[in-house]
Design an enzyme around this catalytic site. Structure first.
Site, PDB file in Angstrom:
ATOM      1  N   PHE A   8      -6.592   6.299  11.668  1.00 11.89           N
ATOM      2  CA  PHE A   8      -6.462   4.858  11.413  1.00 11.89           C
ATOM      3  C   PHE A   8      -5.178   4.529  10.650  1.00 11.89           C
ATOM      4  CE2 PHE A   8      -7.949   1.664   8.055  1.00 11.89           C
ATOM      5  CZ  PHE A   8      -7.433   0.569   8.733  1.00 11.89           C
ATOM      6  N   THR A  54      -9.583  15.271  15.690  1.00  4.52           N
ATOM      7  CA  THR A  54     -11.024  15.308  15.455  1.00  4.52           C
ATOM      8  C   THR A  54     -11.603  14.041  16.083  1.00  4.52           C
ATOM      9  OG1 THR A  54     -10.926  14.018  13.430  1.00  4.52           O
ATOM     10  CG2 THR A  54     -10.599  16.414  13.217  1.00  4.52           C
ATOM     11  N   PHE A  72      -1.496  12.494   5.762  1.00  7.05           N
ATOM     12  CA  PHE A  72      -2.663  11.620   5.940  1.00  7.05           C
ATOM     13  C   PHE A  72      -3.883  12.421   6.387  1.00  7.05           C
ATOM     14  CE2 PHE A  72       0.936   8.802   6.888  1.00  7.05           C
ATOM     15  CZ  PHE A  72       0.591   7.640   6.234  1.00  7.05           C
ATOM     16  N   ALA A  73      -3.669  13.623   6.920  1.00  6.79           N
ATOM     17  CA  ALA A  73      -4.762  14.356   7.583  1.00  6.79           C
ATOM     18  C   ALA A  73      -5.912  14.602   6.616  1.00  6.79           C
ATOM     19  CB  ALA A  73      -4.246  15.687   8.122  1.00  6.79           C
ATOM     20  N   GLU A  87     -10.669  14.555   6.457  1.00  9.30           N
ATOM     21  CA  GLU A  87     -11.960  13.970   6.805  1.00  9.30           C
ATOM     22  C   GLU A  87     -12.132  12.810   5.835  1.00  9.30           C
ATOM     23  OE1 GLU A  87     -14.028  14.579   9.227  1.00  9.30           O
ATOM     24  OE2 GLU A  87     -12.906  16.273  10.028  1.00  9.30           O
ATOM     25  N   THR A 109     -11.000  20.891   5.463  1.00 15.04           N
ATOM     26  CA  THR A 109      -9.766  20.139   5.767  1.00 15.04           C
ATOM     27  C   THR A 109      -9.091  19.627   4.503  1.00 15.04           C
ATOM     28  OG1 THR A 109     -10.568  19.477   7.926  1.00 15.04           O
ATOM     29  CG2 THR A 109      -8.846  18.106   6.953  1.00 15.04           C
ATOM     30  N   THR A 113      -6.965   8.505  -2.337  1.00 20.08           N
ATOM     31  CA  THR A 113      -7.876   7.367  -2.408  1.00 20.08           C
ATOM     32  C   THR A 113      -8.232   7.012  -3.849  1.00 20.08           C
ATOM     33  OG1 THR A 113     -10.182   6.776  -1.939  1.00 20.08           O
ATOM     34  CG2 THR A 113      -9.704   9.101  -2.025  1.00 20.08           C
ATOM     35  N   ASP A 114      -8.638   5.763  -4.053  1.00 23.34           N
ATOM     36  CA  ASP A 114      -9.128   5.348  -5.381  1.00 23.34           C
ATOM     37  C   ASP A 114     -10.498   5.958  -5.690  1.00 23.34           C
ATOM     38  OD1 ASP A 114     -10.675   3.865  -3.590  1.00 23.34           O
ATOM     39  OD2 ASP A 114     -10.358   1.940  -4.580  1.00 23.34           O
ATOM     40  N   GLU A 115     -11.166   6.513  -4.659  1.00 19.50           N
ATOM     41  CA  GLU A 115     -12.533   7.009  -4.871  1.00 19.50           C
ATOM     42  C   GLU A 115     -12.560   8.223  -5.804  1.00 19.50           C
ATOM     43  OE1 GLU A 115     -15.062   6.897  -1.419  1.00 19.50           O
ATOM     44  OE2 GLU A 115     -13.807   5.383  -0.476  1.00 19.50           O
ATOM     45  N   TYR A 165     -16.882  13.556  -0.239  1.00 20.69           N
ATOM     46  CA  TYR A 165     -15.555  13.109   0.210  1.00 20.69           C
ATOM     47  C   TYR A 165     -14.606  12.954  -0.974  1.00 20.69           C
ATOM     48  CZ  TYR A 165     -11.897   9.712   1.363  1.00 20.69           C
ATOM     49  OH  TYR A 165     -10.690   9.061   1.476  1.00 20.69           O
ATOM     50  N   LYS A 171     -11.163  15.020  -2.006  1.00 21.69           N
ATOM     51  CA  LYS A 171      -9.840  14.391  -2.154  1.00 21.69           C
ATOM     52  C   LYS A 171      -9.303  14.632  -3.574  1.00 21.69           C
ATOM     53  CE  LYS A 171      -7.755  12.165   0.306  1.00 21.69           C
ATOM     54  NZ  LYS A 171      -6.752  12.497   1.382  1.00 21.69           N
ATOM     55  N   GLY A 196     -26.116   8.044  -4.012  1.00 28.12           N
ATOM     56  CA  GLY A 196     -24.964   8.146  -4.922  1.00 28.12           C
ATOM     57  C   GLY A 196     -23.909   7.072  -4.686  1.00 28.12           C
TER      58      GLY A 196
HETATM   59  P1  NAD Z   1      -9.088   8.829   9.702  1.00 25.53           P
HETATM   60  O1  NAD Z   1     -10.378   9.591   9.560  1.00 25.53           O
HETATM   61  O2  NAD Z   1      -9.068   7.594  10.517  1.00 25.53           O
HETATM   62  O3  NAD Z   1      -7.951   9.781  10.283  1.00 25.53           O
HETATM   63  C1  NAD Z   1      -7.779  11.103   9.874  1.00 25.53           C
HETATM   64  C2  NAD Z   1      -6.862  11.786  10.893  1.00 25.53           C
HETATM   65  O4  NAD Z   1      -6.640  13.131  10.452  1.00 25.53           O
HETATM   66  C3  NAD Z   1      -7.482  11.884  12.290  1.00 25.53           C
HETATM   67  O5  NAD Z   1      -6.515  11.526  13.264  1.00 25.53           O
HETATM   68  C4  NAD Z   1      -7.868  13.346  12.423  1.00 25.53           C
HETATM   69  O6  NAD Z   1      -7.807  13.817  13.766  1.00 25.53           O
HETATM   70  C5  NAD Z   1      -6.799  13.991  11.549  1.00 25.53           C
HETATM   71  N1  NAD Z   1      -7.207  15.312  11.043  1.00 25.53           N
HETATM   72  C6  NAD Z   1      -8.406  15.694  10.528  1.00 25.53           C
HETATM   73  N2  NAD Z   1      -8.373  16.989  10.183  1.00 25.53           N
HETATM   74  C7  NAD Z   1      -7.123  17.441  10.458  1.00 25.53           C
HETATM   75  C8  NAD Z   1      -6.457  18.694  10.313  1.00 25.53           C
HETATM   76  N3  NAD Z   1      -7.085  19.752   9.792  1.00 25.53           N
HETATM   77  N4  NAD Z   1      -5.176  18.795  10.696  1.00 25.53           N
HETATM   78  C9  NAD Z   1      -4.516  17.738  11.227  1.00 25.53           C
HETATM   79  N5  NAD Z   1      -5.094  16.539  11.418  1.00 25.53           N
HETATM   80  C10 NAD Z   1      -6.377  16.389  11.028  1.00 25.53           C
HETATM   81  O7  NAD Z   1      -8.642   8.543   8.208  1.00 25.53           O
HETATM   82  P2  NAD Z   1      -7.791   7.323   7.624  1.00 25.53           P
HETATM   83  O8  NAD Z   1      -8.716   6.234   7.246  1.00 25.53           O
HETATM   84  O9  NAD Z   1      -6.650   7.042   8.516  1.00 25.53           O
HETATM   85  O10 NAD Z   1      -7.268   7.974   6.267  1.00 25.53           O
HETATM   86  C11 NAD Z   1      -6.026   8.681   6.227  1.00 25.53           C
HETATM   87  C12 NAD Z   1      -5.808   9.192   4.821  1.00 25.53           C
HETATM   88  O11 NAD Z   1      -5.811   8.110   3.887  1.00 25.53           O
HETATM   89  C13 NAD Z   1      -6.908  10.151   4.348  1.00 25.53           C
HETATM   90  O12 NAD Z   1      -6.301  11.182   3.613  1.00 25.53           O
HETATM   91  C14 NAD Z   1      -7.799   9.298   3.461  1.00 25.53           C
HETATM   92  O13 NAD Z   1      -8.400  10.074   2.463  1.00 25.53           O
HETATM   93  C15 NAD Z   1      -6.772   8.343   2.868  1.00 25.53           C
HETATM   94  N6  NAD Z   1      -7.288   7.016   2.494  1.00 25.53           N
HETATM   95  C16 NAD Z   1      -8.056   6.277   3.349  1.00 25.53           C
HETATM   96  C17 NAD Z   1      -8.485   4.997   2.973  1.00 25.53           C
HETATM   97  C18 NAD Z   1      -9.293   4.136   3.924  1.00 25.53           C
HETATM   98  O14 NAD Z   1      -9.757   3.058   3.509  1.00 25.53           O
HETATM   99  N7  NAD Z   1      -9.452   4.500   5.185  1.00 25.53           N
HETATM  100  C19 NAD Z   1      -8.145   4.496   1.718  1.00 25.53           C
HETATM  101  C20 NAD Z   1      -7.359   5.284   0.861  1.00 25.53           C
HETATM  102  C21 NAD Z   1      -6.924   6.537   1.260  1.00 25.53           C
HETATM  103  P1  TYD Z   2     -16.949   2.362   4.121  1.00 24.65           P
HETATM  104  O1  TYD Z   2     -16.222   1.507   5.106  1.00 24.65           O
HETATM  105  O2  TYD Z   2     -17.748   3.521   4.625  1.00 24.65           O
HETATM  106  O3  TYD Z   2     -15.905   2.810   2.998  1.00 24.65           O
HETATM  107  P2  TYD Z   2     -16.158   3.572   1.560  1.00 24.65           P
HETATM  108  O4  TYD Z   2     -17.509   4.119   1.521  1.00 24.65           O
HETATM  109  O5  TYD Z   2     -15.099   4.636   1.623  1.00 24.65           O
HETATM  110  O6  TYD Z   2     -15.914   2.535   0.511  1.00 24.65           O
HETATM  111  O7  TYD Z   2     -17.940   1.427   3.318  1.00 24.65           O
HETATM  112  C1  TYD Z   2     -17.488   0.277   2.607  1.00 24.65           C
HETATM  113  C2  TYD Z   2     -18.672  -0.288   1.858  1.00 24.65           C
HETATM  114  O8  TYD Z   2     -19.617  -0.790   2.823  1.00 24.65           O
HETATM  115  C3  TYD Z   2     -19.424   0.759   1.055  1.00 24.65           C
HETATM  116  O9  TYD Z   2     -19.895   0.146  -0.157  1.00 24.65           O
HETATM  117  C4  TYD Z   2     -20.595   1.135   1.935  1.00 24.65           C
HETATM  118  C5  TYD Z   2     -20.884  -0.152   2.685  1.00 24.65           C
HETATM  119  N1  TYD Z   2     -21.434   0.012   4.053  1.00 24.65           N
HETATM  120  C6  TYD Z   2     -22.584  -0.709   4.433  1.00 24.65           C
HETATM  121  O10 TYD Z   2     -23.160  -1.491   3.633  1.00 24.65           O
HETATM  122  N2  TYD Z   2     -23.040  -0.545   5.710  1.00 24.65           N
HETATM  123  C7  TYD Z   2     -22.458   0.293   6.609  1.00 24.65           C
HETATM  124  O11 TYD Z   2     -22.958   0.429   7.754  1.00 24.65           O
HETATM  125  C8  TYD Z   2     -21.270   1.017   6.206  1.00 24.65           C
HETATM  126  C9  TYD Z   2     -20.566   1.948   7.162  1.00 24.65           C
HETATM  127  C10 TYD Z   2     -20.789   0.837   4.910  1.00 24.65           C
END
Ligand code: NAD
Ligand code: TYD
Length: 355
Positions: A11, A35, A80-81, A83, A99, A133-135, A159, A163, A293
């Site tokens: 993403f 993946t 970015f890679a 889970e 990962t 991530t902020d998590e 998760y 991270k 949790g």
């Molecule tokens: P995503 O799950 O959409 O994408 C992850 C990508 O990494 C996928 O394309 C997957 O195929 C690839 N991948 C997984 N394992 C791999 C490996 N071993 N080698 C190479 N590629 C691999 O995740 P995202 O939401 O795009 O998040 C990207 C990064 O940003 C992550 O590190 C996540 O922790 C961080 N992040 C995400 C958010 C969010 O809201 N989505 C917020 C803050 C930080």
């Molecule tokens: P999510 O998009 O999974 O992100 P994160 O857990 O990394 O913050 O979830 C965002 C918020 O939405 C989180 O508080 C969990 C909640 N949520 C639901 O209430 N229903 C759902 O089906 C999902 C996927 C998340």
């Protein structure tokens, strides 16, 4: 010049690669394991662009990564890679350890070997930017100030713990070996190409499909939402001018309770694509069992990034969420392609009781 992006079919990585190549001629080598979350359809518009070199493989595959580094000689690696889905980490944490922790370790080692062999000038210019991530900071009470970079690490899910561990490795590779690293810790992203297991795309697509909109617990959990393209611009800015070894929190000052987010999406859909029966999509809201949790509140203090590097988000939540809903309405083909077998299995496992 060249950069190496890992996870660039996901993403945020996918949006980053698209934005990068829309603004620059610099080649992007994109290493992604594809993946369930990796989707080459997101990168379809780059098919004939020689500046995009896609490599199917893992950050944990040292011979492959070492070969790529030696061949393409990037000036930066942006990691970015990962889970990335909390709910999946609860059902099956081992991929997250593999990962996010072991994979990041192997990547750091490959990059360190490459970096040590660079000329003094290239060594100094090189950057390893770790996207986190902020998590990692855990959860906040309603009256707590937002997370600053100095907040202690208190991860609560498999998760966020994985991270947090990866952030510590990156930090240690800087302090011990001098690797020129930068880390960004961002709040929840939303926007185009978001895999529909996460709240916002799931709600948009379930609403349109006439399915329940699952809200965990009381729906009063708070997340601090940032439009994905603002996250990408922050990463570009940190890569350009961030101070070595520093971490930067990235956020948009957009704290919203989940129920409020879902109601906003329903209201936009009511306006843009009203239900045939004239009722609001909000009628599809279904309260389901809470996540174990479940962190109650995340909020980011992004003042360091603004003060030091002048970064500010371009979108408000209202403008970004509208763009996002419009994007999903305009791209049914992308959605259809993404709803693969794996995705269906996950939905059945997670939401079986209400699907
Ligand atoms: P995503 O799950 O959409 O994408 C992850 C990508 O990494 C996928 O394309 C997957 O195929 C690839 N991948 C997984 N394992 C791999 C490996 N071993 N080698 C190479 N590629 C691999 O995740 P995202 O939401 O795009 O998040 C990207 C990064 O940003 C992550 O590190 C996540 O922790 C961080 N992040 C995400 C958010 C969010 O809201 N989505 C917020 C803050 C930080
Ligand atoms: P999510 O998009 O999974 O992100 P994160 O857990 O990394 O913050 O979830 C965002 C918020 O939405 C989180 O508080 C969990 C909640 N949520 C639901 O209430 N229903 C759902 O089906 C999902 C996927 C998340």
């Amino acid at each position: 010049m060249t950069i190496l992006v890992t996870g660039g079919a996901g993403f945020i990585g996918g949006n980053f690669v698209l934005d990068w190549l829309a603004q620059s001629e610099e080649t992007v080598v994109n290493l992604d394991a594809l993946t369930y979350a990796g989707n080459l359809d997101t990168l379809r518009s780059l098919r004939d662009k020689p500046q995009h070199v896609f490599i199917h493989g893992s950050i944990g595959d040292r011979p492959l990564v070492e070969k790529l580094l030696a061949e393409h000689r990037p000036r930066a690696v942006i990691n970015f890679a990962a889970e990335s889905h909390v709910d999946r980490s609860i059902h099956g944490p081992s991929d997250f350890i593999e990962t996010n922790i072991v994979g990041t370790f192997n990547l750091l080692e490959s990059v360190r070997g490459y970096w040590m062999g660079l000329s003094a000038e290239d060594k100094q210019a090189f950057r390893f930017l770790h996207v986190s991530t902020d998590e990692v900071y855990g959860t906040l009470s309603p009256q707590d100030p937002p997370f600053a970079e100095t907040h202690r690490y208190e991860p609560n899910s498999p998760y966020s713990a994985s991270k947090a561990a990866s952030d510590h490795l990156v930090r240690a590779w800087h302090h011990t070996y001098g690797l020129p690293v930068l880390t960004t810790n961002c709040s929840n992203n939303y926007g185009p190409y978001h895999f529909p297991e996460k709240l916002i795309p799931l709600v948009i697509l379930n609403a349109l499909a006439g399915k329940p909109l699952p809200i965990y617990g009381d729906g009063q959990q708070v997340r601090d939402w940032l439009y994905v393209k603002d996250h990408c611009s922050a990463i570009r800015r940190v890569l350009e001018a961030g101070r070595l070894g520093e971490t930067y929190n990235v956020g948009g000052w957009n704290e919203k309770a989940n129920l409020q987010v879902v109601n906003t999406i329903c209201a936009i859909l009511d306006e843009l694509k009203p239900r045939a029966d004239g009722a609001s999509y909000a009628a599809q809201i279904a309260f389901v069992q809470d996540r174990p949790g479940h962190d109650r509140r995340y909020a980011i203090d992004a003042r360091k990034l603004e003060r030091e590097l002048g970064w500010k988000p371009a979108e408000t939540f209202d403008s970004g969420i509208r763009k996002t809903v419009e994007w999903y309405l305009a791209n049914p083909q992308w959605v259809e392609n993404v709803a693969s077998g794996h995705y269906r299995d996950w939905i059945d496992q997670q939401y079986g009781q209400i699907a």
